[in-house]
Design an enzyme around this catalytic site. Structure first.
Site, PDB file in Angstrom:
ATOM      1  N   LYS A  28       0.831  -1.208   0.000  1.00 19.18           N
ATOM      2  CA  LYS A  28       0.000   0.000   0.000  1.00 19.18           C
ATOM      3  C   LYS A  28       0.870   1.264   0.000  1.00 19.18           C
ATOM      4  CE  LYS A  28      -2.853   0.678   3.612  1.00 19.18           C
ATOM      5  NZ  LYS A  28      -2.566   1.962   4.270  1.00 19.18           N
ATOM      6  N   SER A  29       1.874   1.288   0.865  1.00 20.78           N
ATOM      7  CA  SER A  29       2.720   2.489   0.960  1.00 20.78           C
ATOM      8  C   SER A  29       3.414   2.766  -0.371  1.00 20.78           C
ATOM      9  CB  SER A  29       3.802   2.278   2.029  1.00 20.78           C
ATOM     10  OG  SER A  29       3.218   2.187   3.289  1.00 20.78           O
ATOM     11  N   ARG A  33       2.911   5.952  -3.221  1.00 20.16           N
ATOM     12  CA  ARG A  33       4.085   6.742  -3.625  1.00 20.16           C
ATOM     13  C   ARG A  33       4.354   6.613  -5.121  1.00 20.16           C
ATOM     14  NH1 ARG A  33       4.200   5.616   1.624  1.00 20.16           N
ATOM     15  NH2 ARG A  33       5.497   6.759   3.105  1.00 20.16           N
ATOM     16  N   GLY A 101      -5.121   7.961   5.415  1.00 21.20           N
ATOM     17  CA  GLY A 101      -4.230   8.953   6.015  1.00 21.20           C
ATOM     18  C   GLY A 101      -2.986   9.137   5.159  1.00 21.20           C
ATOM     19  N   ARG A 129      -9.101  12.253  12.148  1.00 17.42           N
ATOM     20  CA  ARG A 129      -7.667  12.074  12.445  1.00 17.42           C
ATOM     21  C   ARG A 129      -6.908  13.411  12.392  1.00 17.42           C
ATOM     22  NH1 ARG A 129      -5.518   7.077   9.042  1.00 17.42           N
ATOM     23  NH2 ARG A 129      -3.751   7.351  10.447  1.00 17.42           N
ATOM     24  N   ASP A 327       1.801  -1.007  11.966  1.00 17.68           N
ATOM     25  CA  ASP A 327       0.489  -1.447  11.467  1.00 17.68           C
ATOM     26  C   ASP A 327       0.162  -2.885  11.877  1.00 17.68           C
ATOM     27  OD1 ASP A 327      -0.019   0.984  10.287  1.00 17.68           O
ATOM     28  OD2 ASP A 327       0.822   0.402   8.350  1.00 17.68           O
ATOM     29  N   LYS A 354      -4.613   6.037  14.561  1.00 12.08           N
ATOM     30  CA  LYS A 354      -4.657   5.388  13.246  1.00 12.08           C
ATOM     31  C   LYS A 354      -6.098   5.449  12.725  1.00 12.08           C
ATOM     32  CE  LYS A 354      -0.346   4.339  12.995  1.00 12.08           C
ATOM     33  NZ  LYS A 354       0.483   4.984  11.982  1.00 12.08           N
TER      34      LYS A 354
END
Ligand code: S3P
Length: 450
Positions: A28-29, A33, A101, A129, A327, A354
């Site tokens: 996901k990260s 990106r 987020g 958040r 996570d 989170k």
């Protein structure tokens, strides 16, 4: 309420061994990106293995709104025609980042040093958040923001017209904040410096280098000092997204607690800034092996084998490892419930902000299912009951949080009684094939009225 307004109640029934190969979707990260950096490069970036979860699809839509051409070519293959650093156009409409987020914070950073204005919103979880962690540093570049009380979304960012470079010490361990500052620094003349006291996931730094930016990283007494030279011309890349270790954690942990299990998870990203869970599980006595360790697309990867581990022991989890497994605490707390003795998790205040307050959400569900949990502001302790002694039988709340939902579904695979969930719809944000994949391995998951 679900992310799309329609809750999906689910049940997980105790099951036999899970076996087979678990092909996990893209990280996901790295997926977020890839889209954002692709949009900031000039020319066509090709991405294979992009995670097609709701969070990432929202980021793809946002990149289109800022002027990039983003095309789904099918089969996990995507193309991004970028507009170049400083080339973002002003979106015509509000940017909805859904549950993400990472999406909203990175995009706020990426647009904060261009002379454009954008308004961001999200679902009920994201809109609760804290965003000051990003609006504080981007204000130093010269951007302005106006949001709801407590620095919450919906929020408008007015990008800096004449941004100046900054040196910023990130006050909390957060890769999102670090990345927002680095992405903002791209469109600023001179050197932007970010200091992090604890190392957090470093995909942004690695990928910026891959896209041709000048980035140096130094370990000093103050922490990791990352220096970016502004206004590079980013070169488009061909990116192979590794499979997500945070998603892999679910079948890996399910195998550890479900009698007779043996699961192979091929091609998992094992960046050291992400791999803390696996070290922790091994300390607990987990039968985990890494096979074929290699490097792909600048990231370390390996095939991971996980087998049922009947003699897991509770441990004190090294708090220095928190950022590298932040996570994974929800699913770790499930494994801890099936261990002998107590598992102590400290230095984890970030879990409270989170997608949900993850300490509270897990502690409540674990207690309902017969597991004792103690907690404080930045710590919690799960008192393990041993592998065949977790009662289950209760319905848990997912609080719009994919990792809470998946953790409880894994728990129900090895409890004495089934475990229910009020709403499994958030799972689609990061692991859209979770139900199908886990069922194909042998899990007994059903959609049902709670
Ligand atoms: C992420 C950073 C972490 C993590 C999130 C993804 C990222 O958040 O929890 O799931 O991709 O940069 P924080 O930066 O808030 O720690």
């Amino acid at each position: 309420m679900s992310a799309h307004g329609i809750p999906i109640p689910m049940m997980s029934y105790p099951c036999g061994p899970i076996k087979g190969e678990a092909c996990i979707p893209g990280d996901k990260s790295i997926s977020h990106r890839s889209l954002i950096l692709g949009a900031l490069a000039i020319g066509e970036t090709r991405i294979s293995g992009l995670l097609e979860g709701d969070d990432v699809l929202d980021t793809a839509e946002a990149m289109r709104a800022f002027g990039a051409e983003v095309t789904d070519l099918g089969g996990g293959e995507w193309s991004v025609h970028g507009v170049g650093v400083g080339g973002f156009c002003e979106p015509d409409n509000i940017i909805d980042c859904g549950n993400s987020g990472t999406g909203v914070r990175l995009i706020m950073g990426a647009m904060a040093t261009s002379a454009i204005t954008a308004t961001f919103t999200g679902d009920a979880s994201l809109n609760s958040r804290p965003m000051a962690r990003v609006t504080d540093p981007i204000a130093l570049f010269g951007a302005q923001s106006i949001g709801r009380t407590g620095g919450r979304l919906p929020m408008t960012i007015i990008g800096a017209v004449d941004p100046v470079p900054i040196r910023y010490v990130v006050p909390m361990p957060s890769a999102q904040v670090k990345s927002a500052v680095l992405l903002a620094g791209l469109n600023v003349p001179g050197k932007t410096v970010v200091v992090e006291k604890e190392a957090t996931r470093d995909h942004t730094e690695r990928m910026l280098v891959g896209f041709g930016a000048e980035v140096t990283v130094e370990d000093t007494l103050e922490g990791r000092v990352i220096t970016l030279t502004g206004q590079p011309e980013l070169r488009p890349q061909t990116i192979l997204v590794p499979r997500d270790p945070s998603s892999a954690a679910f079948p890996v942990c399910a195998a550890l607690i479900t009698e007779g299990s043996d699961v192979l998870v091929p091609n998992i990203g094992l960046n050291p800034t992400r791999a803390g869970l696996f070290a922790t599980l091994r300390e607990m006595g987990a039968d985990l092996t890494f096979e074929n360790e290699r490097e792909e697309g600048g990231e370390p990867v390996a095939d991971l084998r996980s087998r049922f581990s009947p003699h897991l022991k509770g441990i004190d989890v090294d708090s220095n490892r928190a950022a590298s497994m932040i996570d994974e605490y929800p699913i770790l707390s499930v494994v801890a419930a099936f261990a002998e003795g107590s598992t102590v998790m400290k230095g984890v205040k970030e879990l409270r902000v989170k997608e949900s307050d993850r300490i509270d959400a897990m502690a409540t569900g674990l207690r309902k299912n017969g597991v004792d949990v103690d907690e404080g502001e930045d710590w919690w302790i799960v008192h393990g009951r041993g592998h065949s002694n977790v009662r289950g039988g209760a319905i848990c709340e997912s609080h719009l949080d994919h990792r809470i939902a998946m953790s409880f579904m894994v728990m129900g695979m090895a409890t004495q009684n089934p475990v229910g969930l009020d709403d499994g719809s958030p799972i689609a944000t990061s692991f859209p094939i979770f139900e199908r994949l886990m069922s194909s391995l042998g899990a007994d998951l059903k959609r049902s009225k709670p």
